[in-house]
Design a protein around this motif. Structure first.
Motif, short mmCIF file in Angstrom:
data_model
loop_
_atom_site.label_atom_id
_atom_site.label_comp_id
_atom_site.label_asym_id
_atom_site.label_seq_id
_atom_site.Cartn_x
_atom_site.Cartn_y
_atom_site.Cartn_z
N VAL A 129 0.85 -1.20 0.00
CA VAL A 129 0.00 0.00 0.00
C VAL A 129 0.88 1.25 0.00
CG1 VAL A 129 -1.58 1.36 1.42
CG2 VAL A 129 -2.03 -1.05 1.03
N ILE A 165 2.06 1.88 -3.45
CA ILE A 165 1.00 2.48 -4.26
C ILE A 165 0.84 3.96 -3.91
CG2 ILE A 165 -1.48 2.48 -4.66
CD1 ILE A 165 -1.42 -0.52 -4.47
N LEU A 169 3.20 6.16 -5.62
CA LEU A 169 2.96 6.27 -7.06
C LEU A 169 2.66 7.70 -7.49
CD1 LEU A 169 2.92 3.97 -9.14
CD2 LEU A 169 0.47 3.73 -8.76
N PRO A 188 7.90 2.88 -7.88
CA PRO A 188 6.51 2.59 -7.51
C PRO A 188 5.73 1.99 -8.68
CG PRO A 188 7.15 4.69 -6.60
CD PRO A 188 8.29 4.24 -7.49
N VAL A 232 7.33 -1.62 -9.55
CA VAL A 232 6.98 -2.67 -8.59
C VAL A 232 5.51 -3.05 -8.74
CG1 VAL A 232 6.77 -3.24 -6.14
CG2 VAL A 232 8.76 -1.96 -6.96
N ARG A 292 4.52 -6.79 -9.79
CA ARG A 292 3.79 -7.59 -8.82
C ARG A 292 2.47 -8.05 -9.43
NH1 ARG A 292 -1.37 -7.05 -6.34
NH2 ARG A 292 -1.34 -8.01 -4.28
N ALA A 315 1.74 0.26 -25.48
CA ALA A 315 0.31 0.39 -25.20
C ALA A 315 -0.08 -0.51 -24.03
CB ALA A 315 -0.49 0.04 -26.44
N LEU A 332 0.83 1.09 -20.76
CA LEU A 332 -0.11 2.15 -20.43
C LEU A 332 -1.37 1.57 -19.81
CD1 LEU A 332 -0.30 4.67 -23.39
CD2 LEU A 332 0.49 5.06 -21.08
N LEU A 333 -1.87 0.51 -20.45
CA LEU A 333 -3.11 -0.09 -19.96
C LEU A 333 -2.92 -0.65 -18.56
CD1 LEU A 333 -4.34 -1.87 -23.19
CD2 LEU A 333 -5.29 0.14 -22.09
N SER A 393 -2.80 2.09 -15.91
CA SER A 393 -3.91 2.97 -15.59
C SER A 393 -5.22 2.24 -15.34
CB SER A 393 -4.09 3.99 -16.71
OG SER A 393 -4.25 3.31 -17.92
N VAL A 394 -5.43 1.14 -16.03
CA VAL A 394 -6.74 0.51 -15.88
C VAL A 394 -6.79 -0.42 -14.68
CG1 VAL A 394 -8.46 -0.94 -16.99
CG2 VAL A 394 -7.21 0.74 -18.31
N LYS A 395 -5.70 -1.14 -14.47
CA LYS A 395 -5.72 -2.11 -13.37
C LYS A 395 -5.70 -1.43 -12.01
CE LYS A 395 -4.00 -6.23 -15.58
NZ LYS A 395 -2.79 -6.97 -15.93
N LEU A 429 13.71 3.55 -2.49
CA LEU A 429 12.50 4.31 -2.17
C LEU A 429 12.68 5.10 -0.88
CD1 LEU A 429 9.66 1.79 -3.11
CD2 LEU A 429 10.17 3.98 -4.20
N PHE A 483 -1.12 8.75 -31.62
CA PHE A 483 -0.43 8.28 -30.43
C PHE A 483 1.05 8.63 -30.43
CE2 PHE A 483 1.03 4.54 -27.78
CZ PHE A 483 0.46 5.02 -26.62
N PHE A 495 -2.82 9.08 -25.68
CA PHE A 495 -2.93 8.28 -24.46
C PHE A 495 -4.40 8.00 -24.15
CE2 PHE A 495 -3.96 8.82 -19.93
CZ PHE A 495 -3.39 7.68 -19.40
N VAL A 508 -6.06 5.61 -26.68
CA VAL A 508 -5.68 4.20 -26.57
C VAL A 508 -6.36 3.53 -25.39
CG1 VAL A 508 -3.75 2.67 -26.03
CG2 VAL A 508 -3.52 4.37 -27.82
N ILE A 509 -6.36 4.20 -24.24
CA ILE A 509 -6.99 3.61 -23.05
C ILE A 509 -8.49 3.44 -23.27
CG2 ILE A 509 -7.40 3.92 -20.58
CD1 ILE A 509 -4.52 3.72 -20.99
N VAL A 533 -10.68 6.97 -15.08
CA VAL A 533 -9.24 6.69 -14.93
C VAL A 533 -8.43 7.67 -15.77
CG1 VAL A 533 -7.42 5.07 -15.55
CG2 VAL A 533 -9.36 4.28 -14.24
N THR A 579 -5.96 10.45 -14.19
CA THR A 579 -4.54 10.41 -14.58
C THR A 579 -4.13 11.76 -15.18
OG1 THR A 579 -4.88 8.10 -15.16
CG2 THR A 579 -2.83 9.10 -15.88
N ILE A 635 -5.45 3.96 -3.26
CA ILE A 635 -5.37 2.97 -2.19
C ILE A 635 -6.71 2.27 -2.02
CG2 ILE A 635 -5.05 2.67 0.29
CD1 ILE A 635 -2.88 4.78 0.15
N PHE A 643 -7.18 -0.25 -4.65
CA PHE A 643 -6.35 -1.43 -4.44
C PHE A 643 -6.95 -2.34 -3.38
CE2 PHE A 643 -3.02 -3.34 -1.77
CZ PHE A 643 -2.55 -4.28 -2.68
N GLU A 699 -9.67 -4.44 -4.57
CA GLU A 699 -9.21 -5.53 -5.42
C GLU A 699 -8.75 -6.72 -4.62
OE1 GLU A 699 -6.19 -4.58 -8.31
OE2 GLU A 699 -7.52 -3.06 -9.15
#
Lengths: 279, 434
Positions: free
Chosen positions: A114, A117, A120, A157, A160, A164, A270, A273-274, A277-279, B29, B111, B314, B317-318, B359, B363, B427, B430, B433
């Motif tokens: 966490v 993240i 990030l 960030p 990783v 992961r 690409a 990028l996906l 941002s998406v996950k 870090l 792109f 960007f 594409v997303i 998203v 971003t 967070i 996450f 998820e």
């Protein structure tokens, strides 16, 4: 046949619109390319589109000047060192940490992730001043290593996180059987995980390479003599207008390599990028 | 110790393995991200030398220093405009290209700027937006369109040949003496270089005026040797294509006419009363100097344009990936149920796409808050104060000559505070998820 014509006629306006948009998007880059081959004495009076009516004007003299300019060639070499060094280091460190977060249970693992993240979104501006002082006192200031370490830390960030998330999708059985066979974690990592993680590694590597290659702020802050190409062009830009015949080709050289990387590895780019941002 | 003789070395080894894998990342870090962030927060409460504790003074300075206030305002504008624009453009492009055959080519073109550094993109746009229409492509296009819509005047300069005519090329000329139906109006000009006389000009002549008409001539009231001002003489050329106005006593334009090759013009059906005859300003070409995109007023929109050019790909594409993941079956089902394409988009596609759109939008907000390089390269030094944003202000305050680490730290912390909500969001996502 008739149906085909009708279909074409109804679609034609859209096709033309998209064609115009695509051209508009390409024109600025084309403009830089053509500006860079304009004869130096014409550059301050004529637009780059003059090349269309008189293609014979195009000359490579400006590029010769760039490659004869020792500041710029040194800068290009510095850029290569920073970008390559940083990419290798970042991929390795990210993959190792990503593996630990995915498959090595340890206390506080989720909390630590966490934190990763959370990091990030930390803007690198937040670190500039203390690292500047730190570099001044440790001798890392104005060195390629100093720039690489800073870029790696701020790329971690995302690296990783990406690694992961990719490694966690590797089937557990695969790992278990390797462990039962008595393979050490290091062997598993280098022999099994890294090869399996290649798609994600490619995405990360391309990302980081482009990011470092294109960086301005970090190099501007922690370098004086150690100048990558962006900083070298920026120095030239301060007297913009008088030396555009040097700035245009130098800028084009600086973006040619990212473009080649981009076209060669577009798919991974690409994907990265996906994943980011998406996950 | 001895009881756990088997497990302890094993645990130790496992711990050592974890340390090997995690160590480098933790050190990097810790030293380069976590420690400096904390250090910056502390530093922001001290003065520029770091010796004296000043409380919140640095933060007050953010809101009271002119260039920093400009930076805040500009950043607010960036956040309000750019992410929405980029998301919308990406959505439009993604939807429009969904069913065309050269989808890949189009998407590659849009792109591609993503691979270029924001700095180089800025150089590209500095060239595109040059104020001189001879060099800047954008201004060249604008001037070309303007010329096509409103043809430039026939003359570039000129002066009245007699005191009867007053005015200037910038304002146009008016004849002092009022005229009425049946009169002739002579609009003589001098100080026109021979090269600027339109090529189709002929010997000047004045048409005869009928009882209901007002006629006249616009001509070059000069011939080698001089001639007599105010009279149409042999060897003096008419000015064709000039715009002449007939004005009522109140100054309103009642009719306009264009001169013939001999400079003559004619107004028909003129009523009673007096009128003034004027040579309209349109007759004179205004030398179009082009829009000052890189000047202080337009610099922020100009940088935004360059930025949108870079990031639209960007977004596209997303969003395209999001679109393709919407199952065909759901769409087909809606269509079979009789939904129109518009309804399908609003009721099915848009809601299913909402997470992806958010998203992209979020971003872009983060990216826009950190915008830096592109401003340095698009904006010339003279407009950089006007184009200022937080990230640039932070750098200029700390390293760009001012070298105030206290204030610089405060600006950096302020920037960090702005992105904190996104951090919380990340967070939360996450944890859901896991």
């Amino acid at each position: 046949m008739a149906a085909r014509i009708v279909r074409f006629a109804t679609k034609a306006p859209l096709q033309i619109l998209l064609l115009v948009i695509a051209l508009l998007w390409l024109v600025p880059t084309l403009g830089l390319l053509l500006t860079s081959v304009m004869p130096a004495e014409l550059i301050s009076t004529e637009g780059w589109w003059k090349i269309f009516s008189e293609p014979s004007l195009a000359t490579f003299d400006n590029y010769r000047a760039v490659f004869d300019n020792e500041d710029l060639t040194t800068a290009l070499w510095t850029t290569v060192q920073i970008a390559v060094g940083n990419t290798i280091l970042l991929v390795l460190v990210s993959a190792m940490a990503g593996y630990a977060f995915a498959w090595l249970p340890f206390p506080g693992r989720d909390w630590l992730f966490v934190l990763v993240i959370a990091l990030l979104v930390v803007p690198l501006q937040t670190a500039l001043i203390p690292i500047f002082s730190l570099y001044q006192s440790t001798g890392l200031f104005d060195t390629v290593l100093g720039l690489i370490l800073f870029h790696t830390a701020f790329g971690l960030p995302f690296g990783v996180f990406l690694m992961r998330n990719f490694f966690i999708g590797i089937p557990k059985d695969l790992l278990e059987s390797a462990r039962i066979d008595g393979a050490s974690e290091l062997t598993i990592f280098f022999r099994l995980i890294l090869p399996l993680g290649l798609p994600a590694i490619a995405s990360l590597a391309i990302f980081q390479f482009l990011w470092t290659w294109n960086d301005l702020i970090v190099a501007l802050t922690f370098g004086r003599e150690t100048q990558p190409i962006t900083v070298a062009v920026f120095t030239q830009l301060r007297q913009f207008g008088g030396n555009i015949e040097l700035i245009a080709p130098a800028s084009f050289v600086s973006l040619a390599i990212p473009l080649v990387v981009f076209f060669a590895f577009q798919r991974y780019f690409a994907q990265g990028l996906l994943a980011g941002s998406v996950k | 110790m001895s009881a756990g003789g088997i497990t302890d070395p094993q645990r130790l080894r496992r711990a050592a393995t974890t340390a090997v894998f995690l160590g480098p990342a933790v050190v990097l870090l810790g030293v380069w991200v976590v420690y400096p962030t904390l250090r910056t927060i502390v530093r922001s409460f001290f003065d520029r030398d770091g010796a004296t504790f000043v409380g919140l003074e640095n933060y007050e300075a953010i809101f009271t220093t002119d260039t920093l206030v400009t930076a805040l305002q500009n950043n607010a504008l960036w956040v309000a405009v750019v992410p929405a624009f980029i998301t919308a453009i990406g959505l439009i492009f993604a939807v429009l290209t969904e069913r065309i055959r050269w989808q890949v080519a189009f998407r590659t073109a849009v792109f591609m700027p993503m691979a270029i550094s924001l700095f180089a993109a800025g150089v590209i746009w500095r060239i595109m937006l040059d104020q001189d229409p001879e060099r800047g492509a954008v201004n060249a296009s604008i001037v070309a369109v303007k010329d096509a819509l409103a043809p430039a005047g026939v003359l570039e300069q000129g002066q009245a040949s007699t005191p009867q005519l007053e005015g200037s090329p910038e304002r146009g000329f008016v004849l002092r003496t009022p005229v009425r139906a049946g009169d002739q109006a002579l609009l003589g000009l001098t100080a026109i270089p021979p090269a600027q006389v339109p090529p189709d000009a002929e010997q000047a002549a004045t048409p005869r005026a009928g009882p209901q008409e007002i006629t006249g001539t616009v001509w070059r009231d000069f011939k080698p040797g001089g001639g007599e001002p105010g009279r149409v003489e042999p060897e003096e050329l008419g000015i064709p294509g000039a715009t002449v106005e007939l004005r009522d006593p109140g100054g309103g334009v009642t009719a306009t006419a264009t001169t013939e090759a001999d400079g003559g013009f004619r107004f028909d059906d003129v009523g009673g009363g007096t009128y003034r005859v004027a040579l309209a300003q349109e007759t004179f070409a205004t030398t179009n100097s082009g829009v000052s995109w890189l000047g202080p007023k337009l610099i922020t929109p100009s940088v935004m344009l360059a930025y949108i050019w870079v990031w639209a790909g960007f977004s596209m594409v997303i969003i395209a990936a999001g679109l393709s993941s919407i199952s065909r079956e759901v769409l087909e089902a809606a269509r079979t149920d009789g939904a129109t394409e518009g309804q399908v988009f609003r009721r099915v596609t848009a809601p299913m796409l909402a997470p992806v759109l958010s998203v992209v939008f979020i971003t872009m907000i983060i990216n826009v808050l950190k915008v830096f390089d592109i401003i340095l390269s698009v904006a010339p030094a003279s407009s950089q104060d006007d184009a200022n944003v937080i990230a640039l202000a932070m750098w200029r305050t700390s390293f760009g000559g001012v070298n105030d680490f206290g204030l610089g730290s405060a600006i950096a912390v302020f920037l960090l505070l702005l992105v904190l909500p996104v951090l919380a969001l990340n967070i939360r996502r996450f944890r859901r998820e896991v």
